[in-house]
Scaffold this active site. Sequence first.
Site: not given
Ligand code: NDP
Length: 263
Positions: A14, A63, A120-122, A228
Amino acid sequence: MQLFSIFGDPVSHSRSPLMHNSVFKNLDYNACYTRTHLLDGSKLKETFFSLGLNGANVTVPHKEAAFNACDEVRGFAKTVGVVNTLVNENGKLIGYNTDADGFMYAIEEFNNINNILILGAGGTAKALAARFKQDNINVSILNRSEKRLPYFKDLGCTCFTWNDFKLTTYDLVVNTTSAGLKDEDLPAPKELIEPILKHTSYVADAIYGKLTPFLQLAKAKNITYKDGADMLLGQGVLANELFVNAELNKIDIKKYMARSFSL
Ligand code: NDP
């Protein structure tokens, strides 16, 4: 001295400590920003208070846990159920989300964005989708698994998993998965990503500090892309304003935060 930190797993990558400390140091604000490796999101609140923090940022994968940990959630975070910024207000944990507006700032230079595909859907995807919908942008979601999709269906997004994806044309495709963060994975199988990249004008990745395999492919295809870093800057400026309770000038915050990117 006031104390701030970022919580995440992983967290060693980070840049938030550098960014916020650059503001505090250059503007003579008596505060320090550290990083905290947190494995268990349910321990967020007790760790925050045991460290005596005035505020914090929260990154992957905590989060949504941060939203649940708050005594009160304000603004856009309430809409999305995702918190990336915490403020200690007289012993109460107050939650905010500055990611979505940070991203809108980052894509300002991309024109005519009406159709977006989010990979993605996080937590990040939720925040961005809800924010795009506020601007009446059509949003599609492509996620590895089904379980997180109901939120997006309720929001009015077109939702796919890797098994049922149907290709259309997009103005912007955004990777919000963590694929490529610690590994060299693409956010979806290559047989899906290749045609998607042929049908978009712009590409963005929420991951910063490295050219992800997804962005490497976009670059090879001469698609305009951004990582990002600008999103990080945007969310950081808004978070810092909350940390210092608007005591510092926003233009100065942005200037010194941006300067930390070249360190
Ligand atoms: P979450 O853990 O909430 O969500 C992760 C998502 O990624 C889920 O949809 C998951 O799918 C999917 N996923 C995880 N691993 C894989 C993989 N190997 N292949 C495909 N899909 C995958 O994460 P966040 O939303 O909090 O963060 C996501 C990314 O965004 C991170 O890398 C974070 O560092 C970055 N980020 C950057 C920011 C910036 O300021 N530039 C701000 C916020 C985040 P499933 O539902 O199937 O598990």
